[in-house]
Design a protein around this motif. Structure first.
Motif, PDB file in Angstrom:
ATOM      1  N   PRO A 142      38.672  58.472  27.102  1.00 24.53           N
ATOM      2  CA  PRO A 142      37.764  57.175  26.945  1.00 24.53           C
ATOM      3  C   PRO A 142      38.350  56.190  27.952  1.00 24.53           C
ATOM      4  CG  PRO A 142      39.339  57.089  25.230  1.00 24.53           C
ATOM      5  CD  PRO A 142      39.496  58.264  25.871  1.00 24.53           C
ATOM      6  N   LEU A 143      37.567  55.318  28.453  1.00 20.22           N
ATOM      7  CA  LEU A 143      37.980  54.044  29.066  1.00 20.22           C
ATOM      8  C   LEU A 143      38.299  52.886  28.122  1.00 20.22           C
ATOM      9  CD1 LEU A 143      35.602  53.780  32.015  1.00 20.22           C
ATOM     10  CD2 LEU A 143      38.025  53.998  32.422  1.00 20.22           C
ATOM     11  N   ARG A 144      39.490  52.733  27.642  1.00 17.85           N
ATOM     12  CA  ARG A 144      39.943  51.910  26.560  1.00 17.85           C
ATOM     13  C   ARG A 144      39.783  50.588  27.174  1.00 17.85           C
ATOM     14  NH1 ARG A 144      42.678  56.004  27.732  1.00 17.85           N
ATOM     15  NH2 ARG A 144      43.171  57.742  26.152  1.00 17.85           N
ATOM     16  N   LEU A 145      39.538  49.527  26.270  1.00 23.47           N
ATOM     17  CA  LEU A 145      39.295  48.120  26.547  1.00 23.47           C
ATOM     18  C   LEU A 145      40.759  47.500  26.572  1.00 23.47           C
ATOM     19  CD1 LEU A 145      36.210  47.209  24.454  1.00 23.47           C
ATOM     20  CD2 LEU A 145      36.392  47.684  27.136  1.00 23.47           C
ATOM     21  N   LYS A 146      41.186  46.517  27.266  1.00 23.17           N
ATOM     22  CA  LYS A 146      42.394  45.743  27.191  1.00 23.17           C
ATOM     23  C   LYS A 146      42.330  44.954  26.136  1.00 23.17           C
ATOM     24  CE  LYS A 146      41.254  41.931  30.350  1.00 23.17           C
ATOM     25  NZ  LYS A 146      41.577  41.423  31.641  1.00 23.17           N
ATOM     26  N   PRO A 147      43.279  44.419  25.652  1.00 27.73           N
ATOM     27  CA  PRO A 147      43.382  42.951  24.527  1.00 27.73           C
ATOM     28  C   PRO A 147      42.479  41.955  25.086  1.00 27.73           C
ATOM     29  CG  PRO A 147      45.600  44.071  24.595  1.00 27.73           C
ATOM     30  CD  PRO A 147      44.711  44.741  25.845  1.00 27.73           C
ATOM     31  N   PHE A 148      41.387  41.902  24.654  1.00 32.25           N
ATOM     32  CA  PHE A 148      40.507  41.051  25.307  1.00 32.25           C
ATOM     33  C   PHE A 148      40.182  39.897  24.396  1.00 32.25           C
ATOM     34  CE2 PHE A 148      36.421  39.196  26.955  1.00 32.25           C
ATOM     35  CZ  PHE A 148      36.561  39.549  28.194  1.00 32.25           C
ATOM     36  N   SER A 149      40.631  38.460  24.780  1.00 30.84           N
ATOM     37  CA  SER A 149      40.398  37.205  24.059  1.00 30.84           C
ATOM     38  C   SER A 149      39.318  36.539  24.950  1.00 30.84           C
ATOM     39  CB  SER A 149      41.759  36.442  23.992  1.00 30.84           C
ATOM     40  OG  SER A 149      41.783  35.763  25.259  1.00 30.84           O
ATOM     41  N   LEU A 150      38.804  35.529  24.286  1.00 22.82           N
ATOM     42  CA  LEU A 150      37.759  34.503  24.787  1.00 22.82           C
ATOM     43  C   LEU A 150      38.268  34.043  26.067  1.00 22.82           C
ATOM     44  CD1 LEU A 150      35.905  32.918  21.664  1.00 22.82           C
ATOM     45  CD2 LEU A 150      35.277  34.616  23.121  1.00 22.82           C
ATOM     46  N   PHE A 151      39.702  33.764  26.079  1.00 19.10           N
ATOM     47  CA  PHE A 151      40.002  33.296  27.217  1.00 19.10           C
ATOM     48  C   PHE A 151      40.020  34.078  28.591  1.00 19.10           C
ATOM     49  CE2 PHE A 151      42.356  31.006  23.661  1.00 19.10           C
ATOM     50  CZ  PHE A 151      42.015  29.976  24.013  1.00 19.10           C
ATOM     51  N   ASP A 152      39.641  35.244  28.360  1.00 20.58           N
ATOM     52  CA  ASP A 152      39.412  36.188  29.413  1.00 20.58           C
ATOM     53  C   ASP A 152      38.059  36.108  29.781  1.00 20.58           C
ATOM     54  OD1 ASP A 152      41.964  37.670  29.536  1.00 20.58           O
ATOM     55  OD2 ASP A 152      41.472  38.362  27.553  1.00 20.58           O
ATOM     56  N   LEU A 153      37.172  35.401  29.324  1.00 25.71           N
ATOM     57  CA  LEU A 153      35.562  35.367  29.811  1.00 25.71           C
ATOM     58  C   LEU A 153      35.694  34.901  31.181  1.00 25.71           C
ATOM     59  CD1 LEU A 153      34.007  34.062  26.563  1.00 25.71           C
ATOM     60  CD2 LEU A 153      33.958  36.553  27.393  1.00 25.71           C
ATOM     61  N   SER A 154      36.444  33.959  31.551  1.00 29.26           N
ATOM     62  CA  SER A 154      36.222  33.511  33.037  1.00 29.26           C
ATOM     63  C   SER A 154      36.369  34.348  34.150  1.00 29.26           C
ATOM     64  CB  SER A 154      37.212  32.217  33.136  1.00 29.26           C
ATOM     65  OG  SER A 154      38.592  32.674  33.063  1.00 29.26           O
ATOM     66  N   THR A 155      37.412  35.387  33.874  1.00 30.14           N
ATOM     67  CA  THR A 155      37.487  36.280  34.851  1.00 30.14           C
ATOM     68  C   THR A 155      36.741  37.561  34.969  1.00 30.14           C
ATOM     69  OG1 THR A 155      39.240  37.228  33.775  1.00 30.14           O
ATOM     70  CG2 THR A 155      39.753  35.938  35.304  1.00 30.14           C
ATOM     71  N   THR A 156      36.416  37.562  33.523  1.00 29.73           N
ATOM     72  CA  THR A 156      35.624  39.075  33.357  1.00 29.73           C
ATOM     73  C   THR A 156      34.120  38.996  33.427  1.00 29.73           C
ATOM     74  OG1 THR A 156      37.410  39.653  31.539  1.00 29.73           O
ATOM     75  CG2 THR A 156      35.053  41.073  31.640  1.00 29.73           C
ATOM     76  N   THR A 157      33.427  37.622  33.316  1.00 25.96           N
ATOM     77  CA  THR A 157      32.207  37.421  33.629  1.00 25.96           C
ATOM     78  C   THR A 157      31.750  37.687  35.031  1.00 25.96           C
ATOM     79  OG1 THR A 157      32.535  35.032  33.620  1.00 25.96           O
ATOM     80  CG2 THR A 157      31.531  36.146  31.643  1.00 25.96           C
ATOM     81  N   ALA A 158      32.899  37.575  36.094  1.00 24.27           N
ATOM     82  CA  ALA A 158      32.578  37.580  37.438  1.00 24.27           C
ATOM     83  C   ALA A 158      32.888  39.273  37.539  1.00 24.27           C
ATOM     84  CB  ALA A 158      33.932  36.977  38.146  1.00 24.27           C
ATOM     85  N   ASP A 159      33.676  39.863  37.059  1.00 25.41           N
ATOM     86  CA  ASP A 159      33.749  41.514  37.140  1.00 25.41           C
ATOM     87  C   ASP A 159      34.225  42.162  35.728  1.00 25.41           C
ATOM     88  OD1 ASP A 159      34.314  43.931  37.846  1.00 25.41           O
ATOM     89  OD2 ASP A 159      36.015  43.636  39.093  1.00 25.41           O
ATOM     90  N   LEU A 160      33.081  42.760  35.285  1.00 29.39           N
ATOM     91  CA  LEU A 160      33.279  43.303  33.960  1.00 29.39           C
ATOM     92  C   LEU A 160      34.166  44.393  33.831  1.00 29.39           C
ATOM     93  CD1 LEU A 160      29.493  43.203  32.822  1.00 29.39           C
ATOM     94  CD2 LEU A 160      31.017  41.795  31.819  1.00 29.39           C
ATOM     95  N   ASN A 161      34.482  44.966  34.990  1.00 28.80           N
ATOM     96  CA  ASN A 161      35.394  46.169  34.857  1.00 28.80           C
ATOM     97  C   ASN A 161      36.867  45.401  34.579  1.00 28.80           C
ATOM     98  OD1 ASN A 161      33.739  48.194  35.466  1.00 28.80           O
ATOM     99  ND2 ASN A 161      33.673  47.638  37.670  1.00 28.80           N
ATOM    100  N   GLU A 162      37.124  44.370  34.718  1.00 27.63           N
ATOM    101  CA  GLU A 162      38.232  43.652  34.253  1.00 27.63           C
ATOM    102  C   GLU A 162      38.562  43.822  32.721  1.00 27.63           C
ATOM    103  OE1 GLU A 162      40.713  42.131  36.090  1.00 27.63           O
ATOM    104  OE2 GLU A 162      39.720  42.848  37.752  1.00 27.63           O
TER     105      GLU A 162
END
Length: 424
Positions: free
Chosen positions: A13-33
């Motif tokens: 699988p493509l595992r997800l990283k430990p992802f918090s709401l504080f990651d939204l600022s970078t991930t909404t720009a590039d979802l692959n983050e």
């Protein structure tokens, strides 16, 4: 001795990283983050321990034994990772396909639970997978295996309508009753579709018990195992040995003797008269249908229950899967291929498997495969990533000041860059 059908499934699988709401600022720009950096090192490890040596071993066995045959299925998720980081594994698999003695089966491209939630998405992913098998291996799949061998009568009807001639399933005793998994069956009312059932005892002797020193069958040698197979002579058409390819070298490490076992297995099997290996489709064509097996409820090859509780057995899993598939229509309506692909990557069943809260032996297996510290962590990261997808999806719709201000507070992205939809 009955014919031996050796089938392996390959998936990472493509595992997800430990992802918090504080990651939204970078991930909404590039979802692959949202995907974990550990995916590439894990793939490299599994390629070195399993895929590369196992493929070479199978190529050697095909060279040394002119009648040796086997079958594979491989998820599109793994193929994409191998193509990017371990392309020599793809080349080995193409060599196996070119031998004419290896069959590749179809499945869902993203190793998803789409058959349980969305007939449309199920068809899309199977079609994607069929195209991939054509392009990579120059084969037109005639046999189908669903994710984790998930199966019931309704799925069989769908698969038959899609033109497949054979489908795999777990040999679940509560539906077999007095019958053996070692025969060819058909689903109710579908004589055009052959049903091959996994012999889970003999399969799990290799996949799970091979290195268990407390097991009465330990140690398993090729000669001993061939003797177990020959004991079925006269009371079986086929013995379907279905397992993860990662059994070789990853789940059962090299020092357990797993590679030596498989290197010697063909010779041990062929020492008994009338023995042969067949691919899935060859076995389906070689023997007549013995009976109809009625499986109205959903089965799988996972856990002791052999149902879908490994992925949908608790409220975390049920809520996460419902939230994911609620976005299916909005994602496709948006028409953004990057968003569609990201949503499809989130359909991979492993994300829900990591949320499982079972105890005892099954719970230990789930913990072994999970990259997360707990099922709750897996749920939290997944739902946060899903929220990032929502924000990206609705970024071009009407702005709500309250929502926009909340979005800016969480992500740091200016409020005028956020658009609100009442669909949320």
């Amino acid at each position: 001795m009955p014919a031996v059908v050796l089938y392996f499934h390959l998936h990472q699988p493509l595992r997800l990283k430990p992802f918090s709401l504080f990651d939204l600022s970078t991930t909404t720009a590039d979802l692959n983050e949202a995907f974990a950096p550990v995916n590439q090192p894990i793939l490299h490890k599994v390629a070195a321990k399993c895929y590369r040596p196992a493929n070479q071993m199978m190529l050697d066995l095909i060279r040394d034994f002119p009648d040796f045959k086997l079958s594979y299925s491989i998820s599109g998720t793994l193929v994409e990772q191998l193509s990017a980081y371990e392309p020599d594994i793809i080349f080995q698999l193409q060599q196996l396909a070119a031998s004419g003695r290896v069959e590749f089966l179809d499945e869902t491209y993203y190793h998803s639970l789409a058959s349980l939630f969305s007939p449309k998405e199920f068809f899309r992913q199977v079609s994607l997978h069929r195209q991939m098998i054509r392009e990579l291996f120059n084969q037109e799949p005639k046999a189908f295996r669903n994710t984790e061998l998930i199966y019931n009568n309704q799925l069989a009807e769908t698969v038959a309508q899609m033109g497949y001639q054979t489908i795999l399933a777990e040999g679940v005793e509560r539906y077999l009753w007095w019958r053996s998994p070692n025969f060819i069956y058909q689903p109710p009312g579908l004589p055009q579709l052959k049903l091959l059932l996994k012999n889970y005892r003999l399969s799990d002797d290799i996949a799970f018990r091979f290195s268990n020193r407390d097991w009465s069958g330990f140690p398993v040698t090729a000669d001993k195992y061939a003797h177990w197979l020959s004991a079925l002579n006269g009371s079986a058409q086929v013995v379907n040995l279905f397992m993860d390819y990662e059994t070789l070298g990853e789940h059962q490490w090299d020092d357990t003797g797993i590679f030596e076992f498989f290197r010697h297995l063909p010779a041990a099997v062929y020492r008994h008269p009338d023995n042969r290996f067949l691919t899935v489709s060859e076995a389906s064509e070689a023997f007549p249908i013995m009976d109809t097996v009625d499986i109205p409820e959903i089965t799988s090859w996972a856990d002791l229950e052999r149902d879908v509780t490994a992925w949908l057995g608790n409220p975390l899993q049920q809520q996460a899967s419902a939230a994911l598939y609620a976005l299916e229509s909005p994602v496709y309506q948006a028409g953004d291929q990057n968003l569609i692909k990201f949503w499809q990557q989130l359909t991979t069943s492993d994300h829900f498997y990591y949320m499982c809260t079972k105890w005892f032996a099954d719970g230990d297996v789930h913990k072994y495969f999970s990259p997360n510290n707990s099922p709750l962590d897996a749920y939290t990261y997944f739902m946060n990533v899903l929220h990032a997808l929502r924000l990206k999806l609705y970024a071009n719709q009407t702005t709500s000041p309250l929502e926009a201000n909340s979005y800016q507070l969480i992500t740091g992205i200016p409020a005028h860059d956020y658009r609100y939809s009442s669909a949320l």
